[in-house]
Scaffold this active site. Structure first.
Site, mmCIF file in Angstrom:
data_model
loop_
_atom_site.group_PDB
_atom_site.id
_atom_site.type_symbol
_atom_site.label_atom_id
_atom_site.label_comp_id
_atom_site.label_asym_id
_atom_site.label_seq_id
_atom_site.Cartn_x
_atom_site.Cartn_y
_atom_site.Cartn_z
ATOM 1 N N ASP A 36 1.041 -0.744 0.211
ATOM 2 C CA ASP A 36 0.090 -0.348 0.160
ATOM 3 C C ASP A 36 1.064 1.227 -0.107
ATOM 4 O OD1 ASP A 36 -2.182 1.715 -0.044
ATOM 5 O OD2 ASP A 36 -2.216 1.639 2.449
ATOM 6 N N GLU A 58 0.846 -0.560 -5.132
ATOM 7 C CA GLU A 58 -0.036 0.078 -4.965
ATOM 8 C C GLU A 58 0.661 1.372 -5.428
ATOM 9 O OE1 GLU A 58 -1.277 3.390 -4.212
ATOM 10 O OE2 GLU A 58 -1.619 2.986 -2.632
ATOM 11 N N ASP A 83 -11.449 1.063 -2.591
ATOM 12 C CA ASP A 83 -11.978 2.442 -1.982
ATOM 13 C C ASP A 83 -12.569 3.100 -2.831
ATOM 14 O OD1 ASP A 83 -10.845 2.514 0.581
ATOM 15 O OD2 ASP A 83 -8.433 3.650 -0.823
#
Length: 595
Positions: free
Chosen positions: A350, A397, A451
């Site tokens: 992430d 990411e 998200d």
């Protein structure tokens, strides 16, 4: 499918070997599904590691899919919004995912206890949403019973006796005492580098009613060795209980991981870059973070102001003391990666750009406006990882505004990035890295992430210009109810080797299927599948998609048994089947007319 781990206390609960050759995990044209464990169907309030998880893996394999991606597996907290990205541990497993059905099959709880707990805590709950307060109370009750029974304390004065007759509290068949059980002892010994601190942290925190470690008595807050030894000796059962809960999670996860490996399903996990301040990680190693003398953060994480947020985002996690990390050759990070890669085959890393430079905000600032960019030792860090792991089993990411230094770092270490189709049409497609024809082969394409809005919701609520760009790019007028199908086909035909489809897009859900809305404090992480028949293989023949869904979570636009038959057909059409075994078996009928 297994309903039991095969006697939890007698089997090894070590995770199965993972794919450490990233090319084997990513560099094949393939497809998978994004679905968090919490979203699986279950009669017990939240998805778990029990029979429905095993059935889901079997369904993916039968449909010719290869990947199952999910969010972080670490514990969540009702005090901080139940986010899997905010956890009291970077290592521990989420107790809410421990399957009551496997506890029952292992003899750790009784059927009467399970039914009573469901009646007491989950009665009248909405099966399409997770009620974290109710589920947490139910799991706490069941895990207490399991621990009492395993340690021979079932007949102690507990809340069970308020619900059930004493006659239902039956002892386990003869097993060695928990502290002498070879499997349990091996688990505790092999994971001592994180489990010792976590079990002690969780037990102390519970004893103070969930109070943050920063507010504990000074001797415990400062980890005075004599104070910790004294507390542990006086509360040995509480610490043992935390170790036992993690043992149960590890055993159930190992069973699921082994089953997935046998099916040819690769697991893609998720590793947040930062950890929570109120965590065992920060409490046990405060020197690895930028904290003041009282243990409070000097600086916190976030991202700078941009078009979407004029004040930026203040995440609030303490930032790393990278000089200290470097001096230890990134040993904490290597241990973290080692453990998490024992659970999965590949990890999504992430906020990858934070390993090049990160936005550091003074802790006393209410917004991210006055933060600054601070360099991070990304190259040294990844070199240390490569020295340990060889080919890095990571997905970077790399969403948002990514600078050339981040791209260079990804290229140097051959890390695949992410492409999200919902980001492709807000401006000039010719300049967007997310339009399908610009996807590099070594990347992972998504219609959307956890998200994002669902595909249907995105198209329904997108600005008119974005809708026009999307439909013009596709060369056809578009019914909003068909947007998810178009996005899925665009993702599947992409040049990217790996395509991941959110389950909500497969089911053609709208706003009711959204998993997380960033910057929104309520209603996140709650969405669930409600009918296992929607993804079990067999029964029907895949059919042509239909328009006109009414948006009910419990309904899908395609006939329920045919959802994955359609996905199988699309994967075959776009060259993404893992192999031909599922089609040859006749489990999935993929003779679907083009639409």
């Amino acid at each position: 499918m297994p309903l039991t781990t095969g006697n939890t206390d007698q089997q090894s609960c070590m995770a199965q070997p993972s794919c450490v050759d990233q090319k084997k995990c990513v560099d094949q044209r393939s497809c998978g599904v994004l679905l968090h464990i919490s979203s699986l169907p279950s009669p017990y309030g939240i998805g778990d590691l029990g029979p429905q998880a095993h059935a889901f893996a079997e369904t993916l394999a039968a449909a010719g899919l290869k990947h199952w991606q999910f969010l972080p597996l670490t514990p969540t907290s009702t005090f901080i919004g139940n986010s899997p990205y905010s956890s009291p541990s970077a290592f521990a497993g989420n107790p809410l995912f421990i399957s009551p059905e496997i506890l029952l099959a292992d003899g750790l709880i009784t059927h009467a206890e399970l039914e009573a707990a469901s009646y007491r805590y989950l009665q009248d709950q909405n099966p399409a949403r997770v009620n974290y307060e109710a589920v947490s109370a139910q799991r706490e009750y069941l895990l207490n019973l399991a621990f009492e029974r395993r340690t021979g304390a079932c007949h102690s004065d507990s809340s069970a006796r308020a619900l059930l007759p004493v006659s239902s509290l039956l002892p386990l068949s003869a097993r060695p005492p928990l502290q002498e059980d070879p499997s349990f002892c091996a688990f505790v010994r092999e994971n001592s580098y994180w489990l010792d601190d976590y079990a002690l942290f969780a037990a102390i925190k519970a004893s103070f009613g969930g109070q943050s470690w920063i507010d504990w008595p000074e001797s415990l807050k400062r980890r005075d060795p004599h104070a910790l030894a004294s507390w542990r000796a006086s509360n040995a059962s509480a610490v043992l209980r935390q170790q036992f809960i993690q043992y149960l999670f590890a055993a159930q996860w190992a069973s699921l991981h082994k089953h997935c490996a046998e099916l040819g399903i690769k697991l893609i996990g998720d590793l947040p870059i930062y950890v929570t301040h109120d965590s065992a990680d920060v409490w046990s190693r405060p020197d690895l973070f930028k904290l003041d003398a009282q243990g409070q953060p000097l600086a916190v994480s976030g991202v700078p102001p941009d078009y979407f947020s004029p004040t930026g985002q203040r995440w609030g996690n303490p930032v790393y003391a990278w000089d200290k990390m470097r001096a230890e050759n990134f040993a904490w990070w290597i241990k973290r990666l080692e453990y998490n890669l024992s659970l999965v085959d590949t990890l999504r890393l992430d906020h990858f750009r934070g390993f090049c430079a990160y936005w550091e905000i003074p802790a006393d600032e209410a917004t991210a406006i006055n933060g600054k960019w601070v360099p991070a030792p990304g190259r040294e860090f990844l070199a240390a990882l490569r020295a340990r792991f060889g080919e890095l089993p990571l997905i970077a990411e790399d969403l948002g505004v990514i600078t050339p230094d981040v791209r260079a770092l990804m290229a140097e270490f051959d890390l695949p990035g992410m492409k999200v189709l919902q980001f492709a049409f807000g401006g000039d497609p010719a300049q967007s890295p997310d339009v399908p024809y610009r996807h590099p082969r070594r990347s992972v394409v998504y219609t959307g992430t956890h998200d994002n809005q669902t595909g249907k919701q995105w198209f329904s609520e997108a600005p008119e210009q974005e809708k026009k760009t999307f439909t013009f790019y596709r060369g056809q007028d578009l019914d909003p109810d068909y947007a998810n199908e178009v996005l899925m086909r665009m993702a599947l035909e992409s040049r990217a080797d790996v395509c991941i489809l959110p389950m909500q897009d497969i089911l053609r859900l709208g706003a009711e299927g959204r998993m997380n809305t960033p910057s929104s404090a309520k209603g996140n992480w709650e969405w669930r599948l409600t009918d296992s028949k929607g993804w079990l293989p067999g029964a029907g023949q895949a059919t042509q998609p239909q328009n006109g869904t009414d948006g009910d979570t419990a309904k899908a636009a395609l006939p329920v048994p045919d959802i994955f038959g359609h996905v199988h057909f699309l994967c075959k059409l776009y060259g993404r089947l893992a192999d031909e075994a599922s089609e040859a078996s006749g489990v999935i009928n993929s003779e679907v007319p083009l639409v």
